[in-house]
Design an enzyme around this catalytic site. Structure first.
Site, PDB file in Angstrom:
ATOM      1  N   ASP A   1       0.811  -1.230   0.000  1.00 48.53           N
ATOM      2  CA  ASP A   1       0.000   0.000   0.000  1.00 48.53           C
ATOM      3  C   ASP A   1       0.839   1.273   0.000  1.00 48.53           C
ATOM      4  OD1 ASP A   1      -2.263  -1.709   0.322  1.00 48.53           O
ATOM      5  OD2 ASP A   1      -1.867  -1.768   2.474  1.00 48.53           O
TER       6      ASP A   1
ATOM      7  N   GLY B   1       1.599   3.091  -2.504  1.00 47.70           N
ATOM      8  CA  GLY B   1       1.247   4.033  -3.577  1.00 47.70           C
ATOM      9  C   GLY B   1       2.047   3.761  -4.841  1.00 47.70           C
ATOM     10  N   LYS B   2       2.384   2.497  -5.040  1.00 43.47           N
ATOM     11  CA  LYS B   2       3.190   2.119  -6.217  1.00 43.47           C
ATOM     12  C   LYS B   2       2.429   2.356  -7.520  1.00 43.47           C
ATOM     13  CE  LYS B   2       3.439  -2.036  -4.425  1.00 43.47           C
ATOM     14  NZ  LYS B   2       2.876  -1.827  -3.099  1.00 43.47           N
TER      15      LYS B   2
ATOM     16  N   GLY C   1      -4.199  -4.036  -4.533  1.00 50.33           N
ATOM     17  CA  GLY C   1      -5.175  -3.033  -4.951  1.00 50.33           C
ATOM     18  C   GLY C   1      -4.431  -1.763  -5.278  1.00 50.33           C
ATOM     19  N   HIS C   2      -4.452  -1.357  -6.529  1.00 53.36           N
ATOM     20  CA  HIS C   2      -3.751  -0.137  -6.926  1.00 53.36           C
ATOM     21  C   HIS C   2      -4.774   0.891  -7.396  1.00 53.36           C
ATOM     22  CE1 HIS C   2       0.145  -2.641  -7.644  1.00 53.36           C
ATOM     23  NE2 HIS C   2      -0.117  -2.420  -6.384  1.00 53.36           N
TER      24      HIS C   2
ATOM     25  N   GLN D   1       2.100  -5.653  -3.232  1.00 58.61           N
ATOM     26  CA  GLN D   1       2.499  -5.842  -1.825  1.00 58.61           C
ATOM     27  C   GLN D   1       3.824  -5.113  -1.547  1.00 58.61           C
ATOM     28  OE1 GLN D   1       1.528  -9.123  -3.482  1.00 58.61           O
ATOM     29  NE2 GLN D   1      -0.480  -8.302  -3.041  1.00 58.61           N
TER      30      GLN D   1
ATOM     31  N   PRO E   1      -9.407  -1.132   8.058  1.00 56.87           N
ATOM     32  CA  PRO E   1      -8.568   0.008   8.456  1.00 56.87           C
ATOM     33  C   PRO E   1      -7.123  -0.448   8.593  1.00 56.87           C
ATOM     34  CG  PRO E   1     -10.040  -0.639  10.264  1.00 56.87           C
ATOM     35  CD  PRO E   1     -10.386  -1.504   9.081  1.00 56.87           C
TER      36      PRO E   1
ATOM     37  N   GLY F   1      -0.103  14.836  -2.633  1.00 59.18           N
ATOM     38  CA  GLY F   1      -1.569  14.881  -2.700  1.00 59.18           C
ATOM     39  C   GLY F   1      -2.074  13.748  -3.568  1.00 59.18           C
TER      40      GLY F   1
HETATM   41  P1  IMP Z   1      -2.577 -12.755   1.465  1.00 57.79           P
HETATM   42  O1  IMP Z   1      -1.621 -12.205   0.474  1.00 57.79           O
HETATM   43  O2  IMP Z   1      -4.011 -12.485   1.147  1.00 57.79           O
HETATM   44  O3  IMP Z   1      -2.307 -14.203   1.764  1.00 57.79           O
HETATM   45  O4  IMP Z   1      -2.328 -11.992   2.865  1.00 57.79           O
HETATM   46  C1  IMP Z   1      -1.129 -12.155   3.624  1.00 57.79           C
HETATM   47  C2  IMP Z   1      -0.732 -10.854   4.310  1.00 57.79           C
HETATM   48  O5  IMP Z   1      -0.362  -9.905   3.307  1.00 57.79           O
HETATM   49  C3  IMP Z   1      -1.857 -10.185   5.099  1.00 57.79           C
HETATM   50  O6  IMP Z   1      -1.285  -9.509   6.207  1.00 57.79           O
HETATM   51  C4  IMP Z   1      -2.432  -9.185   4.134  1.00 57.79           C
HETATM   52  O7  IMP Z   1      -3.070  -8.119   4.792  1.00 57.79           O
HETATM   53  C5  IMP Z   1      -1.169  -8.725   3.427  1.00 57.79           C
HETATM   54  N1  IMP Z   1      -1.399  -8.224   2.077  1.00 57.79           N
HETATM   55  C6  IMP Z   1      -1.634  -8.941   0.963  1.00 57.79           C
HETATM   56  N2  IMP Z   1      -1.771  -8.136  -0.105  1.00 57.79           N
HETATM   57  C7  IMP Z   1      -1.618  -6.890   0.344  1.00 57.79           C
HETATM   58  C8  IMP Z   1      -1.615  -5.615  -0.306  1.00 57.79           C
HETATM   59  O8  IMP Z   1      -1.777  -5.457  -1.527  1.00 57.79           O
HETATM   60  N3  IMP Z   1      -1.399  -4.539   0.497  1.00 57.79           N
HETATM   61  C9  IMP Z   1      -1.177  -4.662   1.831  1.00 57.79           C
HETATM   62  N4  IMP Z   1      -1.155  -5.824   2.470  1.00 57.79           N
HETATM   63  C10 IMP Z   1      -1.377  -6.943   1.736  1.00 57.79           C
END
Ligand code: IMP
Length: 429
Positions: free
Chosen positions: A13, A15-16, A40-41, A225, A309, A420
């Protein structure tokens, strides 16, 4: 002929997506190499918000080819929804510009059901996954029983493979997790239709990228990630099941390091984490709430994929130095600096202490950080709203000091700072 990488330096998360969106202007190919729709981007263009989970953020630029690399696990139902949503927004989603690696793995409803069942069974020890089936899909891949995207070349035999996989997984769901079975026939028929729809998108993406590089084209690898969620180098077991780091990008695209140019580490101006696991600089109370925002704005700290959150805290330079080591960053990009406006004093973690010994280098893997106490450097901060600033020299002195401290402490240049949510709210340095 260069390959550039945009990688998360924290727990995801960072902001890539918007940095990829910007650098994609000069890219011929943008490529995702790991993970799936757990990512999620979000990209904001005027009043238009694009939310991407599987397709590289470069898709907004019509001249780029977008690749879903071999290191990904792809939920094809979700992919079709994403393609259709983009098409409604006028984005070209033709197979001429979107390519799925034949070696990427297919993620199914059985993987999702297993992910949910496993998390429920873990109870208080849960990982806090996104429940998108990511872990079970990679389990099947490494157990050498996964189904690869290339199997969609033949929709009939693909549907048979899917039916068999659902039947096999039902055994685990029923016998081990006490869950109801899935309907193998129904899912098989659905995946037959999916294969017919997605077959034109299949390609040998590794050689496409290699050819593009040897022709002198620009390739941009977009991380999902972050480093601290890496299966090997993250805070295990509170990690994802893939390698969102620079070595993972090479593996997940099928190319060697010869053409590598920029390895860009993206970090927020503070620290966030969603899901369970250690977080030494986590804040509760007013400052944590201010960093998180209320959830009213799309850029507030609530998961793009799950809406959860996010946990928020002070920037942790011990972990950032570690991420720089693992990835070999050549430079940094700092996002969301504007969120720190008005917070005084600011703190940055510059070292950890344990048993009276202070260290600025992580002496262990990031799962051990709970045993350390963060040591902070305080900064006065700044009052002004900086969202309209576009030149580095015009940032308030407090903001410039904040950036300089990060550069000095990491020994890396900060090339860009986002101030921003708007696409152009960037300060280049
Ligand atoms: P999984 O990838 O759904 O198996 O989740 C494993 C861990 O990675 C958890 O702590 C998720 O919240 C975290 N996680 C997976 N994808 C993202 C992402 O795109 N952003 C932030 N955390 C992520």
């Amino acid at each position: 002929m260069p390959l550039d990488m945009i990688l998360g330096a924290q727990w995801g998360d960072e902001g890539k997506g918007r940095i990829t969106d910007l650098l994609a202007i000069e890219a011929d190919i943008t490529a995702r190499f790991s993970g799936g729709d757990n990512a999620g981007h979000t990209i904001t263009v005027g009043s238009q918000i694009y939310k991407l989970h599987l397709i590289p953020s470069g898709v907004i630029h019509p001249h780029t080819i977008c690749i879903l690399g071999n290191g990904m696990v792809i939920n094809p139902e979700r992919l079709i929804v994403e393609l259709e949503d983009l098409e409604k927004l006028g984005v070209d989603i033709s197979p001429e510009r979107i390519k799925i690696s034949r070696a990427a793995h297919i993620l199914t409803p059985a993987h999702i059901a297993l992910d949910v069942a496993q998390e429920t069974r873990r109870g208080g020890e849960k990982i806090g996954t996104t429940k998108r089936g990511i872990g079970p899909a990679y389990m099947d891949k490494t157990a050498r029983r996964g189904i690869r995207a290339g199997a969609m070349e033949n929709p009939e035999s693909f549907a048979d493979l899917i039916k068999q996989h659902i039947t096999d997984t039902n055994h685990f769901l029923e016998q081990i997790y006490d869950q109801p079975p899935l309907d193998a026939e129904e899912i098989g028929s659905l995946f037959y239709e999916i294969a017919v729809r997605l077959k034109p998108y299949l390609a040998d993406t590794g050689s496409m990228i290699a050819n593009a590089l040897s022709e002198g084209k620009n390739v941009l690898a977009e991380g999902a990630q972050g480093t601290l969620l890496d299966i090997d180098h993250g805070s295990y077991p509170y990690v994802t099941s893939s390698s969102p780091t620079a070595p993972g990008a090479l593996l997940g695209l099928g190319i060697g390091p010869t053409h590598l140019r920029r390895i860009i580490g993206v970090t927020k101006a503070f620290q966030t984490r969603v899901g369970e696991g250690p977080f030494p600089t986590e804040l509760s109370g007013l400052v944590g709430d201010q960093l998180r925002g209320t959830g009213e704005n799309p850029w507030d700290e609530f998961g793009t994929t799950t809406g959860r959150p996010r946990r928020c805290g002070w920037l942790d330079l011990v972990l950032l130095r570690y991420a720089a080591r693992v990835n070999g960053f050549t430079e940094l990009v700092i996002t969301k600096l504007d969120i720190l406006s008005g917070i005084s004093p600011l703190r940055i973690c510059t070292a950890y202490s344990s048993s009276g010994i202070s260290s600025s280098i992580l002496a262990d893997t990031p799962d051990a950080v709970e045993d350390y106490t963060p040591e902070y450097t305080g900064l006065p901060g700044w009052e002004q709203d900086i969202t309209s600033v576009r030149e580095a020299d015009l940032l308030p002195a407090g903001a410039q000091d904040y950036i300089k401290l990060i550069e000095t402490e990491t020994n890396l240049p900060v090339r860009m700072v986002s101030v921003g949510p708007e696409r152009d709210a960037l300060v280049h340095r």
